[in-house]
Design a protein around this motif. Structure first.
Motif, PDB file in Angstrom:
ATOM      1  N   VAL A 127       0.861  -1.186   0.000  1.00 33.46           N
ATOM      2  CA  VAL A 127       0.000   0.000   0.000  1.00 33.46           C
ATOM      3  C   VAL A 127       0.893   1.231   0.000  1.00 33.46           C
ATOM      4  O   VAL A 127       1.881   1.295   0.741  1.00 33.46           O
ATOM      5  N   CYS A 128       0.563   2.209  -0.827  1.00 32.87           N
ATOM      6  CA  CYS A 128       1.303   3.466  -0.796  1.00 32.87           C
ATOM      7  C   CYS A 128       0.367   4.612  -1.144  1.00 32.87           C
ATOM      8  O   CYS A 128      -0.763   4.400  -1.593  1.00 32.87           O
ATOM      9  N   GLU A 129       0.846   5.809  -0.888  1.00 33.70           N
ATOM     10  CA  GLU A 129       0.071   6.990  -1.257  1.00 33.70           C
ATOM     11  C   GLU A 129       0.024   7.137  -2.779  1.00 33.70           C
ATOM     12  O   GLU A 129       0.915   6.684  -3.492  1.00 33.70           O
ATOM     13  N   GLU A 130      -1.010   7.789  -3.216  1.00 34.52           N
ATOM     14  CA  GLU A 130      -1.105   8.171  -4.629  1.00 34.52           C
ATOM     15  C   GLU A 130      -1.058   9.699  -4.703  1.00 34.52           C
ATOM     16  O   GLU A 130      -2.026  10.374  -4.377  1.00 34.52           O
ATOM     17  N   THR A 131       0.167  10.222  -4.973  1.00 34.19           N
ATOM     18  CA  THR A 131       1.327   9.573  -5.553  1.00 34.19           C
ATOM     19  C   THR A 131       2.332   9.206  -4.457  1.00 34.19           C
ATOM     20  O   THR A 131       2.085   9.473  -3.284  1.00 34.19           O
ATOM     21  N   THR A 182      -3.029   1.730  -4.123  1.00 28.88           N
ATOM     22  CA  THR A 182      -2.793   3.147  -3.850  1.00 28.88           C
ATOM     23  C   THR A 182      -3.989   3.801  -3.165  1.00 28.88           C
ATOM     24  O   THR A 182      -5.138   3.503  -3.466  1.00 28.88           O
ATOM     25  N   ILE A 183      -3.667   4.710  -2.251  1.00 28.17           N
ATOM     26  CA  ILE A 183      -4.669   5.473  -1.506  1.00 28.17           C
ATOM     27  C   ILE A 183      -4.455   6.954  -1.808  1.00 28.17           C
ATOM     28  O   ILE A 183      -3.346   7.465  -1.650  1.00 28.17           O
ATOM     29  N   PRO A 184      -5.486   7.671  -2.254  1.00 27.18           N
ATOM     30  CA  PRO A 184      -5.304   9.085  -2.593  1.00 27.18           C
ATOM     31  C   PRO A 184      -5.002   9.936  -1.359  1.00 27.18           C
ATOM     32  O   PRO A 184      -5.211   9.511  -0.215  1.00 27.18           O
ATOM     33  N   GLN A 227     -10.111   5.514   3.698  1.00 22.73           N
ATOM     34  CA  GLN A 227     -10.396   4.600   2.588  1.00 22.73           C
ATOM     35  C   GLN A 227      -9.654   3.269   2.711  1.00 22.73           C
ATOM     36  O   GLN A 227      -9.947   2.317   1.976  1.00 22.73           O
ATOM     37  N   LEU A 228      -8.704   3.206   3.628  1.00 23.07           N
ATOM     38  CA  LEU A 228      -7.819   2.043   3.695  1.00 23.07           C
ATOM     39  C   LEU A 228      -8.505   0.743   4.115  1.00 23.07           C
ATOM     40  O   LEU A 228      -8.290  -0.297   3.482  1.00 23.07           O
ATOM     41  N   GLN A 268     -11.132  -5.590   0.498  1.00 21.75           N
ATOM     42  CA  GLN A 268     -11.346  -6.036  -0.875  1.00 21.75           C
ATOM     43  C   GLN A 268     -10.131  -6.814  -1.386  1.00 21.75           C
ATOM     44  O   GLN A 268     -10.271  -7.849  -2.047  1.00 21.75           O
ATOM     45  N   ALA A 269      -8.943  -6.318  -1.070  1.00 24.28           N
ATOM     46  CA  ALA A 269      -7.723  -7.007  -1.506  1.00 24.28           C
ATOM     47  C   ALA A 269      -7.653  -8.405  -0.907  1.00 24.28           C
ATOM     48  O   ALA A 269      -7.311  -9.376  -1.596  1.00 24.28           O
ATOM     49  N   LYS A 270      -8.012  -8.516   0.366  1.00 25.75           N
ATOM     50  CA  LYS A 270      -7.991  -9.818   1.027  1.00 25.75           C
ATOM     51  C   LYS A 270      -8.993 -10.772   0.398  1.00 25.75           C
ATOM     52  O   LYS A 270      -8.710 -11.959   0.179  1.00 25.75           O
ATOM     53  N   SER A 271     -10.176 -10.253   0.058  1.00 25.81           N
ATOM     54  CA  SER A 271     -11.204 -11.100  -0.561  1.00 25.81           C
ATOM     55  C   SER A 271     -10.789 -11.590  -1.943  1.00 25.81           C
ATOM     56  O   SER A 271     -11.263 -12.616  -2.419  1.00 25.81           O
TER      57      SER A 271
END
Length: 406
Positions: free
Chosen positions: A123-127, A145-147, A157-158, A164-167
């Motif tokens: 996970v990282c910031e966008e940008t 990415t998280i805005p 939002q994390l 969702q990623a885990k699912s």
């Protein structure tokens, strides 16, 4: 490249990405070029004399510091860092919780090696800082990415994105964040989001890499607690560097984190470079131990504050402000400028013709985007060059806007 070499390249070599900033250095170093591109400190503020005074350590301890050192780092420097970082860390880290590295970027490299299998997710910031995300990508990482807004990563939002990623069966190993004076965005993560981010990481069982090379370069406002100091379960790895508070040529940084992970990263470092230059570590230690770090740092901060103000003043004088968006950084090195009606690549090409350089935004987006944004470093150019460069940039923007309306 010969056919033989091509046939022998690894799969990793086939997907590797270069750093666009390093690739453009031949352009920005041309005579007369005004560069806002590389995130370089100003050599005029390097403490050359004070650093030189510490060179007598080579005479005092030359037989030791000219020899191979232990991978974990030069013990006197680690001891200094334990005491010096204690107010930010919330405690004095033990020696086995500290690793001296060749710059803070090596912390990201070693942590990626220690935690990531090819195909895993970060996970990282966008940008985000392209120097580290490109290296992570080259090691097989995918990115969630998280805005961000003016208060940093929109941490709210994390949880949904992690769920969702885990699912979907995605393995998220760690969260990479630059909470203070973000590179390239210039924003600073709020206290509430820092607290929430640490809590989410603890609940989800993922690590955090807190990249903080700019944390000491604050121009205004109160210091906010490190993520490391908010963590009581050992999920945060902190990365610091002398590049912005002394000089980047030292190539000395440090990691502070859970001792088991520090040990694993140390083993990887053994195979990468054996140890960070002992000579550099000893010189940095002598500079710090003699009180020069704390004495000279306010001068560095004041110097860069004036340079930030010079860039902001030039923005207001020359840019079509109705066409640009930016956050005024409270510290660090960068402005992030968004021009909704101008493509950064087109602006870059035309600005180069006027001998002005910056970094286009797209490379900072690991999953694509950023075509209308660019990064401006305010620390390297003189105030006079900043004024001339921003004037030329504003003229170029108006030319492009005029053509689009015509």
């Amino acid at each position: 490249m010969s056919d033989i070499v091509k046939s022998l390249l690894s799969t990793a070599a086939g997907r590797i990405k270069p750093s666009p900033i390093r690739e453009m250095f031949h352009l920005i170093r041309k005579p007369g070029m005004i560069s806002f591109a590389g995130g370089m400190p100003d050599p005029d503020i390097f403490p050359v004399e004070q650093f030189h005074l510490g060179a007598d350590i080579l005479l005092e301890e030359g037989r030791d510091v000219l020899q191979y050192g232990v991978t974990e780092g030069y013990a006197p420097l680690k001891d200094f860092l334990s005491r010096w970082t204690a107010p930010k860390m919330g405690k004095e880290p033990s020696m086995d919780e500290i690793l001296i590295t060749s710059g803070s970027s090596q912390v990201a490299d070693l942590m990626t090696r220690a935690l990531l299998d090819p195909g895993d997710w970060i996970v990282c910031e966008e940008t985000s800082f392209l120097g580290n995300t490109i290296n992570m990508y080259n090691q097989g990482a995918n990115f969630l990415t998280i805005p961000c807004d003016k208060d940093g990563m929109i941490v709210e939002q994390l949880p949904e994105k992690l769920s969702q990623a885990k699912s979907e069966g995605k393995k998220v190993k760690f969260i990479y964040t630059i909470p203070n004076f973000h590179n390239p965005l210039g924003c600073t993560m709020s206290l509430e989001r820092r607290q929430a981010l640490v809590k989410i990481a603890q609940e989800e069982g993922v690590m955090i890499l807190e990249d903080d090379p700019y944390g000491c370069v604050r121009f205004e406002g109160e210091d906010l607690p490190t993520l490391y100091s908010l963590d009581d379960l050992g999920v945060v790895m902190y990365a610091g560097s002398f590049s912005k508070i002394l000089a980047p040529g030292t190539r000395v940084g440090w990691a502070i984190g859970p001792k088991d992970l520090i040990r694993t990263m140390t083993v990887f470092k053994q195979g990468v470079d054996t140890c960070t230059s002992v000579v550099a570590q000893a010189l940095v230690y002598k500079y710090c131990q003699s009180g020069n770090l704390d004495a000279f740092l306010p001068k560095i901060v004041d110097h860069y504050r004036r340079k930030r103000d010079a860039m902001e003043d030039a923005f207001k004088k020359y840019l079509p402000l109705e066409e640009v968006e930016y956050v005024t950084p409270h510290g660090g090195f960068f402005y992030w400028v968004t021009t909704p009606n101008i493509l950064a690549e087109e602006l870059f090409k035309r600005a180069l013709e006027k001998k002005v350089a910056f970094v286009c935004g797209a490379p900072f987006f690991p999953n694509g985007g950023g075509e209308h944004s660019f990064r401006m470093c305010f620390t390297f150019a003189s105030p006079e060059d900043t004024d001339r460069g921003i004037k030329a940039l504003g003229e170029t923007m108006r030319e492009i806007l005029g053509e689009s309306k015509g």
